[in-house]
Design a protein around this motif. Structure first.
Motif, PDB file in Angstrom:
ATOM      1  N   THR A  12       0.845  -1.178   0.000  1.00  0.00           N
ATOM      2  CA  THR A  12       0.000   0.000   0.000  1.00  0.00           C
ATOM      3  C   THR A  12       0.886   1.236   0.000  1.00  0.00           C
ATOM      4  O   THR A  12       1.660   1.435   0.934  1.00  0.00           O
ATOM      5  N   PRO A  13       0.776   2.082  -1.057  1.00  0.00           N
ATOM      6  CA  PRO A  13       1.610   3.293  -1.095  1.00  0.00           C
ATOM      7  C   PRO A  13       1.479   4.108   0.192  1.00  0.00           C
ATOM      8  O   PRO A  13       0.378   4.367   0.658  1.00  0.00           O
ATOM      9  N   GLY A  14       2.631   4.424   0.765  1.00  0.00           N
ATOM     10  CA  GLY A  14       2.656   5.173   2.018  1.00  0.00           C
ATOM     11  C   GLY A  14       2.596   4.304   3.258  1.00  0.00           C
ATOM     12  O   GLY A  14       2.819   4.778   4.362  1.00  0.00           O
ATOM     13  N   GLY A  15       2.304   3.014   3.086  1.00  0.00           N
ATOM     14  CA  GLY A  15       2.226   2.101   4.221  1.00  0.00           C
ATOM     15  C   GLY A  15       3.602   1.739   4.755  1.00  0.00           C
ATOM     16  O   GLY A  15       4.631   1.995   4.127  1.00  0.00           O
ATOM     17  N   VAL A  16       3.629   1.109   5.916  1.00  0.00           N
ATOM     18  CA  VAL A  16       4.876   0.735   6.576  1.00  0.00           C
ATOM     19  C   VAL A  16       5.735  -0.161   5.683  1.00  0.00           C
ATOM     20  O   VAL A  16       6.931   0.095   5.496  1.00  0.00           O
ATOM     21  N   ASP A  17       5.143  -1.200   5.118  1.00  0.00           N
ATOM     22  CA  ASP A  17       5.903  -2.125   4.276  1.00  0.00           C
ATOM     23  C   ASP A  17       6.394  -1.446   3.005  1.00  0.00           C
ATOM     24  O   ASP A  17       7.512  -1.685   2.554  1.00  0.00           O
ATOM     25  N   TYR A  18       5.553  -0.605   2.423  1.00  0.00           N
ATOM     26  CA  TYR A  18       5.915   0.122   1.203  1.00  0.00           C
ATOM     27  C   TYR A  18       7.117   1.024   1.459  1.00  0.00           C
ATOM     28  O   TYR A  18       8.095   1.015   0.697  1.00  0.00           O
ATOM     29  N   LEU A  19       7.056   1.801   2.530  1.00  0.00           N
ATOM     30  CA  LEU A  19       8.149   2.724   2.843  1.00  0.00           C
ATOM     31  C   LEU A  19       9.431   1.971   3.185  1.00  0.00           C
ATOM     32  O   LEU A  19      10.524   2.379   2.784  1.00  0.00           O
ATOM     33  N   SER A  20       9.290   0.874   3.894  1.00  0.00           N
ATOM     34  CA  SER A  20      10.464   0.056   4.226  1.00  0.00           C
ATOM     35  C   SER A  20      11.090  -0.513   2.956  1.00  0.00           C
ATOM     36  O   SER A  20      12.311  -0.483   2.790  1.00  0.00           O
ATOM     37  N   ALA A  21      10.261  -1.031   2.065  1.00  0.00           N
ATOM     38  CA  ALA A  21      10.774  -1.588   0.809  1.00  0.00           C
ATOM     39  C   ALA A  21      11.450  -0.499  -0.021  1.00  0.00           C
ATOM     40  O   ALA A  21      12.509  -0.733  -0.611  1.00  0.00           O
ATOM     41  N   ALA A  22      10.868   0.692  -0.056  1.00  0.00           N
ATOM     42  CA  ALA A  22      11.452   1.796  -0.823  1.00  0.00           C
ATOM     43  C   ALA A  22      12.831   2.174  -0.271  1.00  0.00           C
ATOM     44  O   ALA A  22      13.762   2.445  -1.035  1.00  0.00           O
ATOM     45  N   ARG A  23      12.969   2.182   1.053  1.00  0.00           N
ATOM     46  CA  ARG A  23      14.280   2.475   1.647  1.00  0.00           C
ATOM     47  C   ARG A  23      15.299   1.389   1.299  1.00  0.00           C
ATOM     48  O   ARG A  23      16.470   1.667   1.051  1.00  0.00           O
ATOM     49  N   GLN A  24      14.842   0.146   1.265  1.00  0.00           N
ATOM     50  CA  GLN A  24      15.737  -0.950   0.902  1.00  0.00           C
ATOM     51  C   GLN A  24      16.132  -0.877  -0.574  1.00  0.00           C
ATOM     52  O   GLN A  24      17.262  -1.209  -0.935  1.00  0.00           O
ATOM     53  N   VAL A  25      15.219  -0.420  -1.422  1.00  0.00           N
ATOM     54  CA  VAL A  25      15.532  -0.232  -2.843  1.00  0.00           C
ATOM     55  C   VAL A  25      16.659   0.793  -2.977  1.00  0.00           C
ATOM     56  O   VAL A  25      17.620   0.590  -3.720  1.00  0.00           O
ATOM     57  N   ARG A  26      16.546   1.896  -2.246  1.00  0.00           N
ATOM     58  CA  ARG A  26      17.597   2.922  -2.271  1.00  0.00           C
ATOM     59  C   ARG A  26      18.917   2.326  -1.817  1.00  0.00           C
ATOM     60  O   ARG A  26      19.958   2.539  -2.429  1.00  0.00           O
ATOM     61  N   GLY A  27      18.883   1.537  -0.751  1.00  0.00           N
ATOM     62  CA  GLY A  27      20.106   0.900  -0.256  1.00  0.00           C
ATOM     63  C   GLY A  27      20.711  -0.060  -1.269  1.00  0.00           C
ATOM     64  O   GLY A  27      21.925  -0.105  -1.443  1.00  0.00           O
ATOM     65  N   ALA A  28      19.869  -0.809  -1.961  1.00  0.00           N
ATOM     66  CA  ALA A  28      20.373  -1.739  -2.977  1.00  0.00           C
ATOM     67  C   ALA A  28      21.026  -0.977  -4.128  1.00  0.00           C
ATOM     68  O   ALA A  28      22.035  -1.422  -4.679  1.00  0.00           O
ATOM     69  N   ALA A  29      20.477   0.182  -4.460  1.00  0.00           N
ATOM     70  CA  ALA A  29      21.055   0.988  -5.547  1.00  0.00           C
ATOM     71  C   ALA A  29      22.411   1.553  -5.142  1.00  0.00           C
ATOM     72  O   ALA A  29      23.374   1.475  -5.906  1.00  0.00           O
ATOM     73  N   THR A  30      22.498   2.090  -3.935  1.00  0.00           N
ATOM     74  CA  THR A  30      23.753   2.730  -3.534  1.00  0.00           C
ATOM     75  C   THR A  30      24.800   1.727  -3.055  1.00  0.00           C
ATOM     76  O   THR A  30      25.981   1.896  -3.338  1.00  0.00           O
ATOM     77  N   TYR A  31      24.376   0.691  -2.370  1.00  0.00           N
ATOM     78  CA  TYR A  31      25.327  -0.263  -1.789  1.00  0.00           C
ATOM     79  C   TYR A  31      25.743  -1.344  -2.786  1.00  0.00           C
ATOM     80  O   TYR A  31      26.907  -1.724  -2.856  1.00  0.00           O
ATOM     81  N   LEU A  32      24.770  -1.817  -3.559  1.00  0.00           N
ATOM     82  CA  LEU A  32      25.051  -2.920  -4.474  1.00  0.00           C
ATOM     83  C   LEU A  32      25.165  -2.473  -5.931  1.00  0.00           C
ATOM     84  O   LEU A  32      25.517  -3.277  -6.791  1.00  0.00           O
ATOM     85  N   GLY A  33      24.815  -1.220  -6.213  1.00  0.00           N
ATOM     86  CA  GLY A  33      24.841  -0.737  -7.591  1.00  0.00           C
ATOM     87  C   GLY A  33      23.731  -1.339  -8.436  1.00  0.00           C
ATOM     88  O   GLY A  33      23.837  -1.431  -9.651  1.00  0.00           O
TER      89      GLY A  33
END
Length: 182
Positions: A12-33
């Protein structure tokens, strides 16, 4: 694209799981390329659906007691505890991923290459005493968004155009003043 992938996976956009997944996506982009779309698909696939059911067969849970999705790091920690002996070193974990049972086990679980990359890096981080959580991951030794050089080039080009435009307008204004004088 990330929002569409996560929403399509039931977040659900804006939900806890959505926001957590979005933060992990950012981490995967910066940490893992990793590309954002690939990371979003990999994370959504690990936290739910067939992969969740598959992992549960081995005692790996992808949901917390309160019903929220566990992070990739948390899932990796559970897998690590099952797959590696206590006190495993980063070197032995890397060897197992590269040519031993760890890499084959992740493939056997049906993980995509992107999911394997996330879990494998988390394994190495755990063995090295680092936090495996992608949401808090920092750029690793120069890893950056793959589009960052293009972004910097476009920014530079825009700045050059802005400076040239200023001079062009100034010159045209002076020329117009000269013509009006005649």
């Amino acid at each position: 694209a990330v929002a569409n992938i996560l929403a399509g996976a039931g977040y659900t956009p804006g939900g806890v799981d959505y926001l957590s997944a979005a933060r992990q996506v950012r981490g995967a982009a910066t940490y893992l390329g990793m590309q954002n779309e690939n990371a979003a698909s990999a994370i959504a696939g690990l936290q739910g659906g067939p992969m969740s059911a598959n992992l549960y067969q081995y005692g790996i849970t992808t949901m917390n007691a309160n019903g929220t999705a566990k992070s990739v790091g948390s899932i990796a920690q559970q897998l690590y505890n099952v797959m590696f002996p206590n006190g495993a070193t980063a070197k032995s974990v890397q060897a197992s991923i590269r040519s031993g049972y760890a890499g084959l086990n992740l493939q056997g679980l049906g993980m995509t290459p992107d999911q394997q990359q996330m879990i494998q890096q988390a394994f190495v981080d755990i063995a090295s005493g680092k936090n495996p959580d992608l949401a808090s991951a920092k750029s690793s030794n120069g890893n950056q968004n793959p589009f960052d050089p293009l972004f910097r080039m476009n920014t530079s080009s825009t700045m050059i155009q802005g400076k040239a435009e200023k001079n062009t307008i100034s010159g045209l204004s002076a020329a117009a003043g000269t013509i009006e004088t005649f």
